[in-house]
Design an enzyme around this catalytic site. Structure first.
Site, PDB file in Angstrom:
ATOM      1  N   LYS A 156      10.031   0.385  10.254  1.00 45.51           N
ATOM      2  CA  LYS A 156      10.665   1.319  11.172  1.00 45.51           C
ATOM      3  C   LYS A 156      10.294   2.777  10.873  1.00 45.51           C
ATOM      4  CE  LYS A 156      14.412  -1.922  12.154  1.00 45.51           C
ATOM      5  NZ  LYS A 156      15.761  -2.068  12.730  1.00 45.51           N
ATOM      6  N   ASP A 211      21.481  -6.685  18.374  1.00 43.15           N
ATOM      7  CA  ASP A 211      20.044  -6.939  18.513  1.00 43.15           C
ATOM      8  C   ASP A 211      19.715  -7.565  19.868  1.00 43.15           C
ATOM      9  OD1 ASP A 211      19.089  -5.947  16.066  1.00 43.15           O
ATOM     10  OD2 ASP A 211      19.821  -7.730  15.014  1.00 43.15           O
ATOM     11  N   ASN A 233      30.315  -6.792  16.921  1.00 44.99           N
ATOM     12  CA  ASN A 233      30.355  -7.093  15.490  1.00 44.99           C
ATOM     13  C   ASN A 233      31.524  -6.350  14.861  1.00 44.99           C
ATOM     14  OD1 ASN A 233      29.395  -4.383  14.496  1.00 44.99           O
ATOM     15  ND2 ASN A 233      27.698  -4.944  15.825  1.00 44.99           N
TER      16      ASN A 233
HETATM   17  O1  PMT Z   1      31.288   0.777  10.458  1.00 42.43           O
HETATM   18  P1  PMT Z   1      31.842   0.272   9.135  1.00 42.43           P
HETATM   19  O2  PMT Z   1      32.955  -0.710   9.340  1.00 42.43           O
HETATM   20  O3  PMT Z   1      32.200   1.399   8.225  1.00 42.43           O
HETATM   21  O4  PMT Z   1      30.672  -0.564   8.409  1.00 42.43           O
HETATM   22  C1  PMT Z   1      29.511   0.078   7.981  1.00 42.43           C
HETATM   23  C2  PMT Z   1      28.241  -0.727   8.284  1.00 42.43           C
HETATM   24  C3  PMT Z   1      28.241  -2.000   7.494  1.00 42.43           C
HETATM   25  C4  PMT Z   1      28.149  -1.021   9.797  1.00 42.43           C
HETATM   26  C5  PMT Z   1      27.042   0.203   7.875  1.00 42.43           C
HETATM   27  O5  PMT Z   1      27.154   0.487   6.511  1.00 42.43           O
HETATM   28  C6  PMT Z   1      25.707  -0.462   8.178  1.00 42.43           C
HETATM   29  O6  PMT Z   1      25.145  -1.181   7.394  1.00 42.43           O
HETATM   30  N1  PMT Z   1      25.138  -0.178   9.381  1.00 42.43           N
HETATM   31  C7  PMT Z   1      23.928  -0.805   9.894  1.00 42.43           C
HETATM   32  C8  PMT Z   1      24.238  -2.192  10.372  1.00 42.43           C
HETATM   33  C9  PMT Z   1      23.015  -2.825  10.972  1.00 42.43           C
HETATM   34  O7  PMT Z   1      22.937  -2.961  12.172  1.00 42.43           O
HETATM   35  O8  PMT Z   1      22.055  -3.144  10.139  1.00 42.43           O
HETATM   36  P2  PMT Z   1      20.688  -3.889  10.562  1.00 42.43           P
HETATM   37  O9  PMT Z   1      20.077  -4.276   9.280  1.00 42.43           O
HETATM   38  O10 PMT Z   1      20.953  -4.924  11.593  1.00 42.43           O
HETATM   39  O11 PMT Z   1      19.841  -2.747  11.284  1.00 42.43           O
HETATM   40  C10 PMT Z   1      18.961  -1.900  10.562  1.00 42.43           C
HETATM   41  C11 PMT Z   1      18.899  -0.499  11.137  1.00 42.43           C
HETATM   42  O12 PMT Z   1      18.300  -0.538  12.442  1.00 42.43           O
HETATM   43  C12 PMT Z   1      20.230   0.168  11.302  1.00 42.43           C
HETATM   44  O13 PMT Z   1      20.076   1.534  10.952  1.00 42.43           O
HETATM   45  C13 PMT Z   1      20.525   0.017  12.765  1.00 42.43           C
HETATM   46  O14 PMT Z   1      21.316   1.099  13.251  1.00 42.43           O
HETATM   47  C14 PMT Z   1      19.151   0.037  13.384  1.00 42.43           C
HETATM   48  N2  PMT Z   1      19.026  -0.733  14.629  1.00 42.43           N
HETATM   49  C15 PMT Z   1      19.219  -2.073  14.640  1.00 42.43           C
HETATM   50  C16 PMT Z   1      19.045  -2.770  15.815  1.00 42.43           C
HETATM   51  C17 PMT Z   1      18.689  -2.089  16.988  1.00 42.43           C
HETATM   52  N3  PMT Z   1      18.532  -2.720  18.126  1.00 42.43           N
HETATM   53  N4  PMT Z   1      18.510  -0.754  16.951  1.00 42.43           N
HETATM   54  C18 PMT Z   1      18.670  -0.073  15.791  1.00 42.43           C
HETATM   55  O15 PMT Z   1      18.493   1.137  15.764  1.00 42.43           O
END
Ligand code: PMT
Length: 401
Positions: free
Chosen positions: A340, A277, A208
Site C-alpha cells: 500500500k 473490504d 464490524n
Molecule cells: O475503533 P476501535 O474500536 O478503537 O478499534 C481500533 C481498530 C482495531 C479498528 C484499529 O486499531 C485498527 O486496526 N484499524 C484498522 C482496521 C482494519 O481495517 O485493518 P485492515 O488490516 O483490514 O486494513 C489495513 C489498512 O487498510 C487500514 O488502515 C484500513 O483503514 C485500510 N483499508 C482497508 C480496506 C479498504 N477497503 N480500504 C482501506 O483503506
C-alpha cells in the site's frame, strides 16, 4: 531557551499536600512553576510551602481582590504552557466546566488558552455522583485531559475511587504534553476512524466492531500537538473532540469519496478506520423477505482507500495505515506497508489482551521501512501521541530533504 511554565491550580482537598511533591519534581525537571490556590486549599497546606519551592508568590484570593491583581493573573494565563489542577475538587471541576470565575484560580483558568489537565481527588460518593460524572464528561468534551483518580483508602475513611492519581503518573502526563505540544503546528492531519456500514437492503447492513476510539484519540492527540485536524468518521457513538473538523460517512464508498475530497492538502494521513473490504453487489430496494433455508448474497470488492492514497501520494505527504490481524500479524503488516506504499503501518492483534476493538487501550507494533518497534500496553490517546511523534519527525525529514 525559555523555561516552560507550569501553572498549578491547587484546590481544597486533603490531597493538596501531594501538590507540593509534584511542584518539587517539576522544578527539578527545569520547569518554572506558578501556583494558584483556592482559599480552601490554604486550610490544608500553606502558600509558604509552595513559595519556598517555586520562589514565586503564590496567588490566593477571593474575587474582591482579583481586580487589582488582574494584570498579574492575565499575564500568568498568557505565560502558561500548561495548566494543571491538582487536586481538583468536585466544586472546582463544577465551576470550570460552567465557566464560573469567582476567585483567582478559576479566573486564571478561564483566561488561559493552553493545554489543561484535571486531576480529580475527592470522596467516592462525590466522585461517583452523576453530577460530578457529567461535569467530568463535560471537561473531556472541552478538550481537558483527565488524570483519573485511583481506587484506594481515602482520608475520610472510605475505600473507593477518588484517590488522587499517582504523582509520577501526573508528572508523566504533564511532561508528555509539554514535550509534544507544537510538534504538529502548521500541519494538516487527516484521520479516518470507525467502521463502515455496507447496506444489504433498507433495513440491514454488514459492519464490524470498530468503536472509532482509536481514530478519535489520534485526532485528539493531533489537535493537542497543534495540528489542524480533519476526521472522517464512520458511524460511531463518540463525541467529536473540540476543535476537530469532522466529515461523517457511512459506507466504504462514502469514506473513499470523502478522503478524495480531503487528502490533497494534508501533510499526514492516518487510516485507523476499519473499512469494509466488500459490499453487497446489489443493495435491495426493499427489505429482503425471509424465504428458504439459505440466503445467498454476492459481495464485490470495495476500493482500497489506503492503497489508493499510496498511489496518489502528494510530494511530501506522510501516509500511515493500520493492520488488524488475528494471525501472522507482522508478516501481514509488513506486506501491507509495501503493497500500500505507506510510511508506517500500525499493527494490532485482535487476540492480544488490552488491544484492538472497543477498549480504551491498545498494544501496537509500529512498522516503518527499516524499523520495527513494539510499544507497551497504553491508552489509545498515548498510542496516538507515539504514532504522531514519529510521523512528525518523518514529515520534518521529508520536508528538509
Ligand atoms: O475503533 P476501535 O474500536 O478503537 O478499534 C481500533 C481498530 C482495531 C479498528 C484499529 O486499531 C485498527 O486496526 N484499524 C484498522 C482496521 C482494519 O481495517 O485493518 P485492515 O488490516 O483490514 O486494513 C489495513 C489498512 O487498510 C487500514 O488502515 C484500513 O483503514 C485500510 N483499508 C482497508 C480496506 C479498504 N477497503 N480500504 C482501506 O483503506
Amino acid at each position: 531557551t525559555m523555561k516552560k511554565t507550569v501553572v498549578l491550580g491547587v484546590s481544597g482537598g486533603i490531597a493538596a499536600f501531594k501538590a507540593a511533591q509534584l511542584t518539587s519534581n517539576l522544578i527539578k525537571k527545569g520547569y518554572d512553576v506558578e501556583v494558584i490556590m483556592t482559599q480552601n486549599a490554604t486550610e490544608f497546606i500553606t502558600p509558604l510551602t509552595f513559595e519556598s519551592l517555586t520562589k514565586h508568590n503564590v496567588m490566593v484570593s477571593t474575587f474582591e481582590k482579583v481586580a487589582d491583581r488582574s494584570v498579574k493573573h492575565i499575564s500568568i494565563a498568557h505565560r502558561a504552557d500548561i495548566f494543571v489542577l491538582v487536586p481538583a475538587t468536585a466544586n472546582v471541576i463544577a465551576k470550570i466546566v460552567h465557566g464560573l470565575a469567582d476567585d483567582m484560580l478559576t479566573t486564571t483558568f478561564l483566561a488561559a488558552d493552553c493545554p489543561k489537565v484535571i486531576c480529580p481527588a475527592m470522596n467516592t460518593g462525590m466522585y461517583e455522583n452523576p453530577v460530578t460524572q457529567k461535569n467530568l464528561e463535560a471537561a473531556k468534551a472541552l478538550g481537558y485531559e483527565l488524570v483519573e483518580p485511583e481506587v484506594g483508602y481515602l482520608a475520610c475513611g472510605d475505600t473507593g475511587k477518588g484517590k488522587l492519581a499517582d504523582i509520577t503518573h501526573i508528572e508523566e502526563c504533564i511532561c508528555r504534553i509539554l514535550e509534544t505540544t507544537g510538534l504538529l503546528r502548521g500541519k494538516r492531519v487527516l484521520v479516518t476512524a470507525g467502521p463502515t456500514r455496507e447496506a444489504l437492503d433498507p433495513v440491514r447492513f454488514i459492519s464490524n466492531h470498530s468503536s472509532g476510539k482509536m481514530g478519535y484519540e489520534i485526532a485528539r492527540a493531533a489537535r493537542d500537538m497543534g495540528a489542524d485536524v480533519t476526521l472522517i468518521s464512520g458511524p460511531v457513538q463518540l463525541n467529536v473532540p473540540h476543535g476537530v473538523r469532522v466529515v461523517q460517512v457511512v459506507s466504504a464508498q462514502d469514506m473513499f469519496e470523502a478522503v478524495q475530497q480531503e487528502y490533497a492538502d494534508c501533510d499526514i494521513i492516518i487510516k485507523a478506520a476499519a473499512v469494509g473490504d466488500y459490499r453487497a453487489q446489489k443493495t435491495e430496494e426493499n427489505k429482503i423477505k425471509k424465504q428458504g433455508e439459505f440466503l445467498e448474497i454476492t459481495f464485490v470488492k470495495n476500493p482500497d482507500i489506503l492503497a489508493w492514497l499510496g498511489e496518489h501520494r502528494v510530494s511530501n505527504q506522510i501516509i500511515c495505515g493500520f493492520a488488524m490481524e488475528t494471525e501472522h500479524l507482522l508478516e501481514h503488516a509488513a506486506e501491507k506497508l509495501n503493497r500500500k506504499n505507506c510510511d508506517m503501518i500500525v499493527a494490532n492483534n485482535l487476540h492480544e489482551q488490552g488491544a484492538g476493538f472497543q477498549g480504551d487501550t491498545n498494544v501496537v507494533t509500529l512498522l516503518q521501512k527499516n524499523h520495527t518497534e513494539t510499544l507497551d500496553l497504553m491508552s489509545k490517546y498515548e498510542v496516538g501521541v507515539e504514532i504522531l511523534t514519529r510521523l512528525a519527525a518523518l514529515s520534518k525529514e521529508r520536508g528538509e530533504a
